[in-house]
Enzyme design. Sequence first.
Site, PDB file in Angstrom:
ATOM      1  N   VAL A  24      -0.313 -10.656  -5.387  1.00 14.41           N
ATOM      2  CA  VAL A  24      -1.302  -9.991  -6.240  1.00 14.41           C
ATOM      3  C   VAL A  24      -0.589  -9.198  -7.352  1.00 14.41           C
ATOM      4  O   VAL A  24      -0.986  -9.215  -8.507  1.00 14.41           O
ATOM      5  CB  VAL A  24      -2.185  -9.041  -5.389  1.00 14.41           C
ATOM      6  CG1 VAL A  24      -3.093  -8.192  -6.264  1.00 14.41           C
ATOM      7  CG2 VAL A  24      -3.006  -9.828  -4.383  1.00 14.41           C
ATOM      8  N   LYS A  54       6.468 -14.040  11.745  1.00 16.71           N
ATOM      9  CA  LYS A  54       7.365 -12.949  11.364  1.00 16.71           C
ATOM     10  C   LYS A  54       8.589 -12.848  12.254  1.00 16.71           C
ATOM     11  O   LYS A  54       9.627 -12.357  11.810  1.00 16.71           O
ATOM     12  CB  LYS A  54       6.597 -11.638  11.369  1.00 16.71           C
ATOM     13  CG  LYS A  54       5.528 -11.596  10.296  1.00 16.71           C
ATOM     14  CD  LYS A  54       4.865 -10.257  10.315  1.00 16.71           C
ATOM     15  CE  LYS A  54       3.821 -10.196   9.221  1.00 16.71           C
ATOM     16  NZ  LYS A  54       3.409  -8.818   9.008  1.00 16.71           N
ATOM     17  N   ARG A  96       4.567 -17.215  -1.429  1.00 20.66           N
ATOM     18  CA  ARG A  96       3.496 -17.492  -2.394  1.00 20.66           C
ATOM     19  C   ARG A  96       3.587 -16.487  -3.529  1.00 20.66           C
ATOM     20  O   ARG A  96       4.405 -15.576  -3.498  1.00 20.66           O
ATOM     21  CB  ARG A  96       2.141 -17.350  -1.697  1.00 20.66           C
ATOM     22  CG  ARG A  96       2.016 -15.973  -1.016  1.00 20.66           C
ATOM     23  CD  ARG A  96       0.607 -15.651  -0.609  1.00 20.66           C
ATOM     24  NE  ARG A  96       0.525 -14.478   0.239  1.00 20.66           N
ATOM     25  CZ  ARG A  96       0.525 -13.219  -0.163  1.00 20.66           C
ATOM     26  NH1 ARG A  96       0.617 -12.935  -1.454  1.00 20.66           N
ATOM     27  NH2 ARG A  96       0.462 -12.219   0.690  1.00 20.66           N
ATOM     28  N   GLY A 132      -2.066  -8.914   6.065  1.00 17.25           N
ATOM     29  CA  GLY A 132      -3.128  -8.032   5.604  1.00 17.25           C
ATOM     30  C   GLY A 132      -3.171  -6.695   6.322  1.00 17.25           C
ATOM     31  O   GLY A 132      -4.205  -6.032   6.351  1.00 17.25           O
ATOM     32  N   LYS A 150      -1.817  -2.523  -0.116  1.00 13.32           N
ATOM     33  CA  LYS A 150      -1.338  -1.932  -1.372  1.00 13.32           C
ATOM     34  C   LYS A 150      -2.487  -1.500  -2.276  1.00 13.32           C
ATOM     35  O   LYS A 150      -3.501  -2.196  -2.366  1.00 13.32           O
ATOM     36  CB  LYS A 150      -0.463  -2.951  -2.100  1.00 13.32           C
ATOM     37  CG  LYS A 150       0.765  -3.322  -1.277  1.00 13.32           C
ATOM     38  CD  LYS A 150       1.376  -4.647  -1.674  1.00 13.32           C
ATOM     39  CE  LYS A 150       2.463  -5.026  -0.677  1.00 13.32           C
ATOM     40  NZ  LYS A 150       2.946  -6.414  -0.862  1.00 13.32           N
TER      41      LYS A 150
HETATM   42  P1  ADP Z   1       1.313  -7.437   6.729  1.00 14.28           P
HETATM   43  O1  ADP Z   1       1.859  -8.817   6.669  1.00 14.28           O
HETATM   44  O2  ADP Z   1       0.195  -7.273   7.704  1.00 14.28           O
HETATM   45  O3  ADP Z   1       1.017  -6.864   5.385  1.00 14.28           O
HETATM   46  P2  ADP Z   1       3.920  -6.090   6.826  1.00 14.28           P
HETATM   47  O4  ADP Z   1       4.959  -6.382   7.845  1.00 14.28           O
HETATM   48  O5  ADP Z   1       4.129  -6.624   5.465  1.00 14.28           O
HETATM   49  O6  ADP Z   1       2.486  -6.553   7.390  1.00 14.28           O
HETATM   50  O7  ADP Z   1       3.708  -4.523   6.726  1.00 14.28           O
HETATM   51  C1  ADP Z   1       2.691  -3.958   5.947  1.00 14.28           C
HETATM   52  C2  ADP Z   1       2.946  -2.482   5.786  1.00 14.28           C
HETATM   53  O8  ADP Z   1       2.963  -1.830   7.061  1.00 14.28           O
HETATM   54  C3  ADP Z   1       4.284  -2.134   5.160  1.00 14.28           C
HETATM   55  O9  ADP Z   1       4.245  -2.185   3.761  1.00 14.28           O
HETATM   56  C4  ADP Z   1       4.479  -0.730   5.671  1.00 14.28           C
HETATM   57  O10 ADP Z   1       3.695   0.182   4.957  1.00 14.28           O
HETATM   58  C5  ADP Z   1       3.929  -0.799   7.077  1.00 14.28           C
HETATM   59  N1  ADP Z   1       5.014  -1.118   8.048  1.00 14.28           N
HETATM   60  C6  ADP Z   1       5.386  -2.352   8.467  1.00 14.28           C
HETATM   61  N2  ADP Z   1       6.432  -2.284   9.301  1.00 14.28           N
HETATM   62  C7  ADP Z   1       6.736  -0.974   9.439  1.00 14.28           C
HETATM   63  C8  ADP Z   1       7.733  -0.209  10.171  1.00 14.28           C
HETATM   64  N3  ADP Z   1       8.622  -0.823  10.967  1.00 14.28           N
HETATM   65  N4  ADP Z   1       7.745   1.127  10.035  1.00 14.28           N
HETATM   66  C9  ADP Z   1       6.842   1.765   9.247  1.00 14.28           C
HETATM   67  N5  ADP Z   1       5.883   1.120   8.545  1.00 14.28           N
HETATM   68  C10 ADP Z   1       5.826  -0.221   8.627  1.00 14.28           C
END
Ligand code: ADP
Length: 445
Positions: free
Chosen positions: A294, A116, A291, A164, A237
């Site tokens: 879902v 990331k 990818r 996740g 989600k």
């Molecule tokens: P993962 O790859 O573990 O799913 P993500 O970076 O996609 O992690 O983040 C998953 C969820 O976590 C986001 O959809 C959001 O709800 C929350 N999140 C991530 N980053 C932030 C942030 N900077 N501030 C608030 N919520 C966040």
Amino acid sequence: MFEKVLIANRGEVALRIHRACHEMGIKTVVVHSTADSESMAVMLADESVCIGPPASKDSYLNIASILSAAHITGAQAIHPGIGFMAENATFAQMVAEHGLTFIGPSPEHIQVMGDKVSAKNAMIRAGVPVVPGSEGVLKNGQEATALAKEIGFPVLMKAAGGGGGKGMKIAERAEDVAELFDLAQIEAQTHFGNPDVYMEKYLLQPRHIEIQLLGDQHGNVIHLGERDCSLQRRHQKVLEEAPSPALTDAERAHIGAIAVKAAKDIGYYSAGTFEFLYAQGQFYFIEMNTRLQVEHCVTEAITGIDLVKEQLCVAAGLPLSITQDQVRFHGHAIEYRINAEHPETFVPSPGLITRYHTPGGPGVRIDAAIYDGYRVPPFYDSLVSKLVIHGNTRADCLARSRRALDEYVIEGIQTTIPLHQRLLNQPDIQAGNYDIHWLERFLKA
Ligand code: ADP
């Protein structure tokens, strides 16, 4: 086009890929663990190969077994589905080295976007707005504390190799940062085999908005609009909708164009998703998934485009079948993730399905791998069905959703259907008025 494709996955997504292949006249091979020998995908596929015992590490994550299965059956390409090998750059590389086609982007894209921190840096270079935070990996608790004070509280520490929703730590006060940083590092190492942790400002009331992209190996990239995935529990989600009730057409076009430009800049191809947090009219990139997702079905519902077929064509070297100008959005779609879990405690509920009846009628799609008499194994993700509802308007979609959820009968195991029914009675959900923390607040109350 390929004559035979191996599907290296299980459950509803294995079936999803099988369906796209069969509509295109492509034969399918499904690999499976001993726990999945009675699965729907195994029954419908042209061939199946058992590749190991239930534990994923010995079957769905066993690269040697998967490649051997491809060779034995003469498959020409491998679709990794979602999860398992889908974002494993080494696997994608090895598939190519064995003379097979990986149905997805290049190993390099998976590599860069899988970390990331490198993904965020690539996006900054491509002019995409990102969540304010550390420039890279944090060295220690001291550095984390100093930066947190600069960014302003609360801050979020995240695993560079994360996924996740795991390995995130929120710090509200400077005193806590160093300790939480250490914890985040340990969790990151345990879950993802990589201790790297970075920091972001923790946004208080954002929505999760993601843009679906499709690119080919000829430099074409298009976007298929957004999905709103703000309803989450533990950063996972729960239901997704398209279009987002929060975006205007102008905002959609704006963020879509930014995502397309960035994907073109990095030479991306196949299906991919840019995930953003959205607050007060601003978008902040958080990560890219290289990818299928879902929730791809809601995009398929409102655009009429089959994302898996496009992935297959792109992998075979063909151009995308549509241009951006040809993409039309029609109506509104919501996907309800139905998990084999208690609807209030969320305790997993595997076991025998004693009665199964699916809803039907206009605008109802079910992507499920369960049937009457099927035993949901305890070893994997608890998602057993996706109910995808399409209506001409959001109001139509909600009314249709209620009636379809009422028709859906799954007995013998607990499912999250009652949770979705409760959600549909909430004025905020009816009004489309929710952020990423709404569901946690609701469940607490
Ligand atoms: P993962 O790859 O573990 O799913 P993500 O970076 O996609 O992690 O983040 C998953 C969820 O976590 C986001 O959809 C959001 O709800 C929350 N999140 C991530 N980053 C932030 C942030 N900077 N501030 C608030 N919520 C966040």
